[in-house]
Design an enzyme around this catalytic site. Structure first.
Site, PDB file in Angstrom:
ATOM      1  N   ASP A   1       9.376   2.609  -0.074  1.00 50.10           N
ATOM      2  CA  ASP A   1       8.315   3.301   0.642  1.00 50.10           C
ATOM      3  C   ASP A   1       8.509   3.009   2.127  1.00 50.10           C
ATOM      4  O   ASP A   1       8.120   1.954   2.623  1.00 50.10           O
ATOM      5  CB  ASP A   1       6.936   2.834   0.160  1.00 50.10           C
ATOM      6  CG  ASP A   1       5.814   3.578   0.879  1.00 50.10           C
ATOM      7  OD1 ASP A   1       6.097   4.260   1.895  1.00 50.10           O
ATOM      8  OD2 ASP A   1       4.658   3.487   0.428  1.00 50.10           O
TER       9      ASP A   1
ATOM     10  N   TYR B   1       0.854  -1.185   0.000  1.00 50.61           N
ATOM     11  CA  TYR B   1       0.000   0.000   0.000  1.00 50.61           C
ATOM     12  C   TYR B   1       0.889   1.234   0.000  1.00 50.61           C
ATOM     13  O   TYR B   1       1.823   1.326   0.802  1.00 50.61           O
ATOM     14  CB  TYR B   1      -0.908   0.012   1.228  1.00 50.61           C
ATOM     15  CG  TYR B   1      -1.806   1.238   1.300  1.00 50.61           C
ATOM     16  CD1 TYR B   1      -2.896   1.376   0.438  1.00 50.61           C
ATOM     17  CD2 TYR B   1      -1.550   2.255   2.218  1.00 50.61           C
ATOM     18  CE1 TYR B   1      -3.718   2.502   0.490  1.00 50.61           C
ATOM     19  CE2 TYR B   1      -2.372   3.382   2.280  1.00 50.61           C
ATOM     20  CZ  TYR B   1      -3.446   3.504   1.416  1.00 50.61           C
ATOM     21  OH  TYR B   1      -4.254   4.620   1.481  1.00 50.61           O
TER      22      TYR B   1
ATOM     23  N   LYS C   1       4.318   9.332   8.439  1.00 50.64           N
ATOM     24  CA  LYS C   1       4.059   8.816   9.788  1.00 50.64           C
ATOM     25  C   LYS C   1       5.059   9.341  10.827  1.00 50.64           C
ATOM     26  O   LYS C   1       4.966  10.489  11.204  1.00 50.64           O
ATOM     27  CB  LYS C   1       3.946   7.297   9.734  1.00 50.64           C
ATOM     28  CG  LYS C   1       2.764   6.911   8.827  1.00 50.64           C
ATOM     29  CD  LYS C   1       2.297   5.495   8.810  1.00 50.64           C
ATOM     30  CE  LYS C   1       0.992   5.421   8.030  1.00 50.64           C
ATOM     31  NZ  LYS C   1       0.933   4.434   6.992  1.00 50.64           N
TER      32      LYS C   1
END
Ligand SMILES: *Cc1c(COP(=O)(O)O)cnc(C)c1O
Length: 442
Positions: free
Chosen positions: A239, A144, A267
């Protein structure tokens, strides 16, 4: 456990917000029941609108590696806010955070801040496409990278496939530019490179997959991607929105010793405020506007409050022993869950990496999304609710990783494992159902 107030709030929310939530996974679609509305957090604990207390393993889906409402982070954010919340002009905190990021990630010479992981991933693929003059991107099943059109694709059938739209509204023509192969399978990537020679701009990978549960790379996988990208003139993008500053100081690229061309962060780097970033080799980043022709911009990019929260968070993480402590905590939890499941006769496979861990109701090994989907969704659902009612807040989906923070104490871990022991015993009576096949909501 009563959730009357949360239920009322959800009914009210649904009238004005789709599904009552601003990100789908929060609606508890895959586990059912009422999602607690949260009102406050402190350290590893959170409280809902009915004043129920939980040990939190979501941590806002990763950013809160210091725990909720860390006093130093709050101080830094308050100080920044007092001087103005946004300028849309250069500020010194941006340099400080950029310097810290560049010093921590060996592959990152320059970095651009944006506001969400989605935005960072979208910008990174524009950069690899612009820099290589190629259009195709290769990603992995179950990976994702946010909800940008090119990255919200499902797998077709076969080994190396052209992507199909992962949502209505994603043009099939665009999805077809995204190739998708199984995680942890270097041969499938080699196959894709030979099927689409000189067409793949970049390979985009979560170096520890964290959006299909927690699935670490098998030895040789990341090395293999590096070799193949070099051989075929493609760029390797890590990522690290989830793994960055979570699986090691500097992220998975430090932990596994692989140098990607570009890295996506989010994050933890924003310390619980909206910040994300993409960065890499200076020659690549030099192609971004205004130095180069590839356009990318943002009104709130490098926001002072977010920079302050990120800076304070990273400074704490740089202190000696932080990652040893995080790793010990997630290993204790993963191993503790495995032992208690085994004692109760429940098939469970677990994994841990730095401050993240995961578990599957499946004997394992789980190395790919296909493996992850063999896990029993009904067992997860029953376990999830037993834990929630015992005051343990896990991610409400079988395909999400769990997060620990530096605020989790031994008593939190002990409470969690005691609750798990009771929950596993409960499972023996639960009837297994067919595995899920669809993609998960986020
Ligand atoms: C969370 C996540 C994203 C998306 O970040 P948002 O800030 O939610 O847009 C991208 N990639 C990975 C690996 C993630 O875990």
């Amino acid at each position: 456990m009563k959730r009357t107030r949360s239920k009322q709030l959800m009914n009210r929310a649904r009238k004005v917000i789709p599904g009552g939530v601003n990100s789908p996974v929060r609606a508890f679609g895959s586990v059912g029941g009422t999602a607690p509305f949260l009102v406050r957090g402190k350290g590893a604990r959170i409280w809902d609108a009915d004043d129920n207390e939980y040990v939190d393993y979501v941590g806002s889906w990763g950013p809160l590696i210091l725990g909720h409402a860390h006093p130093a982070v709050l101080r830094a954010v308050r100080a920044a806010a007092a001087s103005g919340t946004s300028f849309g002009a250069p500020t010194e905190r941006e340099i400080k955070l950029a310097e810290l990021v560049c010093s921590a990630l060996p592959s990152v010479e320059k970095v651009r801040f944006v506001s969400s992981g989605t935005e960072a991933a979208m910008s990174a693929i524009r950069l690899v496409r612009g820099a290589t003059g190629r259009s195709r991107i290769l990603k992995f099943d179950g990976g994702y990278h946010g909800h940008a059109d090119s990255l919200l694709v499902g797998a077709g059938s076969g080994v190396a496939t052209l992507g199909i739209p992962g949502s209505p509204g994603v043009p099939p023509e665009l999805a077809a530019l995204t190739l998708q192969t199984p995680f942890n399978d270097v041969d499938a990537v080699a196959d894709a490179f030979s099927r689409w020679p000189d067409q793949i701009a970049g390979v985009l990978v979560e170096p520890v997959a964290g959006n299909m549960g927690c699935v670490p790379p098998v030895p040789g996988f990341l090395e293999g991607l590096r070799t193949l990208c070099d051989r075929h003139g493609a760029l390797l993008i890590f990522d690290e929105v989830m793994t960055g500053f979570r699986v090691a100081w500097g992220g998975a690229q430090v932990r596994y010793g692989i140098r990607p061309d570009l890295t996506i962060l989010g994050k933890v780097v924003g310390g619980g405020l909206p910040a994300a970033a993409y960065g890499g080799r200076a020659d690549l980043m030099g192609q971004i506007a205004p130095d180069g022709p590839i356009y990318q911009a943002g009104t709130l990019s490098g926001n002072p409050l977010a920079m302050a929260a990120g800076l304070e968070t990273l400074r704490r993480l740089r202190e000696p022993g932080a990652y040893v402590a995080l790793e010990a905590r997630s290993r204790t939890l993963a191993e503790g869950l495995a032992e208690r499941a085994q004692a109760a006769g429940v098939a469970l496979s677990t994994s841990a990496a730095g401050g993240m861990f995961g578990f599957f109701f499946h004997p394992g090994p789980v190395r790919s999304f296909a493996d992850a989907r063999k896990a029993d969704p009904e067992q997860f659902r029953v376990f999830f609710h037993a834990m929630l009612d015992a005051g343990i807040y896990l991610p409400p989906s079988a395909y999400e990783a769990c997060f620990v923070s530096l605020a989790h104490r031994p008593i939190d871990v002990a409470e969690t494992l005691a609750a798990a022991e009771r929950a596993f015993r409960k499972l023996r009576t639960a009837r297994p159902r067919a595995p899920a096949t669809g993609s998960r909501p986020r």
